[in-house]
Design an enzyme around this catalytic site. Structure first.
Site, PDB file in Angstrom:
ATOM      1  N   SER A   7       6.510  17.278  24.555  1.00  0.00           N
ATOM      2  CA  SER A   7       5.458  18.000  23.721  1.00  0.00           C
ATOM      3  C   SER A   7       5.126  17.856  22.625  1.00  0.00           C
ATOM      4  O   SER A   7       4.884  16.308  22.149  1.00  0.00           O
ATOM      5  CB  SER A   7       5.494  19.523  23.614  1.00  0.00           C
ATOM      6  OG  SER A   7       4.312  19.933  23.566  1.00  0.00           O
ATOM      7  N   ASP A  18       2.012  20.016  30.283  1.00  0.00           N
ATOM      8  CA  ASP A  18       3.013  20.317  29.265  1.00  0.00           C
ATOM      9  C   ASP A  18       4.362  20.707  29.903  1.00  0.00           C
ATOM     10  O   ASP A  18       4.838  21.176  30.804  1.00  0.00           O
ATOM     11  CB  ASP A  18       3.048  21.887  27.988  1.00  0.00           C
ATOM     12  CG  ASP A  18       4.201  21.623  27.086  1.00  0.00           C
ATOM     13  OD1 ASP A  18       5.348  21.083  27.230  1.00  0.00           O
ATOM     14  OD2 ASP A  18       3.885  22.238  26.218  1.00  0.00           O
TER      15      ASP A  18
END
Length: 315
Positions: free
Chosen positions: A41, A155
């Site tokens: 991320s 993510d």
């Protein structure tokens, strides 16, 4: 004497990711060479920025960030796959490096993502930097996922918010991990005077109105209806949390649990934990605080890192 390969693990943490800049700056100040980086991320974003030679420019961008600039990178995409299109967010990297593919970065980087159908971890080692960033930063339900080959990716923090094991697999002899999720509760709050509270409330209200006005301008006739609904979501009079708080808070809880288990299974050699209090998902305008805290904690870790490097060299 053999020189150890130092691997840096940059964990997920949305706006908290600015702290990674400070950690890296502390290392560079002491000429500590980073041989490889893994990220999830926000950690992927800083990893690609640094390995592409654009860290200084990213820092300047972060310090200049305010709510108006944040909004220019939020493309609302109601819904189908997520509220915000991640393309503009990841395209920031194009402003600071002309390196297009992961394998061409100056430092080897691997970005962690999640296959949303199988739930398996997918590590991106080659291919488009911007596509990999879109995938690694795609918070489920909030940012739109990205399809790479036959998989829809989201993510990396969903399955591995602090990818220490990935860094070991890359061949790192010494692993330094930066955990941004260890402190999620507010530090002891200060008692505000009525004047200070009034001022703070005014700032929040100003930000809220800027958000609403910008969406009205950007989305024409539909913008007013959209902004009214969003205003209801963020209303301070509503007793229940709004949808963004629910999505992000749920992900944060899950990530902390996963990190705790992963740290027991795959402990790093050095663990750095910036103390960022209750810094929230969209607090991108608080970069200075995050960078300074990252630098402070990175500097504290320097003696231990140098000791481990020297110890390895004398084996």
């Amino acid at each position: 004497m053999p020189q150890p390969k130092l691997g840096l693990v940059l964990g997920s943490g949305s706006s908290r990711g600015w702290a990674h800049i400070g950690v890296i700056e502390a290392f560079e100040e002491q000429n500590i060479e980073i041989h490889m980086i893994t990220g999830a991320s926000a950690g992927s974003f800083i990893a690609a920025s640094y390995a592409g030679g654009g860290l200084e420019n990213i820092k300047k961008f972060a310090l200049d960030m305010d709510w108006k600039r944040v909004l220019t990178y939020l493309d609302i995409a109601f819904p189908r796959s997520g509220f915000i299109d991640s393309k503009k967010v990841a395209d920031l990297i194009k402003l600071y490096t002309n390196i297009e593919n992961i394998e061409d970065l100056k430092i080897p980087v691997q970005m962690v993502t999640t296959d949303m159908h199988s739930g398996e971890q997918v590590v991106l080692k080659k291919g488009s930097v911007t596509e990999a960033l879109r995938a690694s930063m795609a918070v489920p339900g909030l940012l739109t996922p990205i399809q790479i080959e036959d998989a829809w990716l989201v993510d990396g923090g969903v399955v591995n918010p602090l990818p220490i094991d990935v860094c070991r697999d890359m061949g790192a002899d010494i692993v330094v991990a930066v955990d941004l999720n260890s402190e999620r509760k507010s530090k002891k709050s200060q008692m505000l005077t009525s004047a200070e509270q009034k001022s703070k409330t005014a700032v929040i209200e100003k930000k809220r109105l800027e958000v609403i006005t910008s969406w009205i301008v950007r989305y024409g006739p539909a913008g007013k209806a959209v902004s009214t609904k969003i205003d209801q979501w963020f209303s301070r009079e509503e007793p229940s949390p709004h949808i963004f708080e629910i999505l992000v808070s749920s992900l944060n809880i899950m990530q902390r649990k996963i990190e705790q288990m992963n740290l027991e299974t795959h402990p790093p050699d050095i663990l750095i934990r910036p103390r960022l209090g209750d810094m929230k998902f969209f607090d991108y305008d608080q970069a200075e605080i995050a960078i300074e805290e990252g630098y402070r904690r990175g500097k504290e870790a320097i003696p231990t890192i140098l000791e481990q490097i020297n110890s390895f060299s004398h084996q």
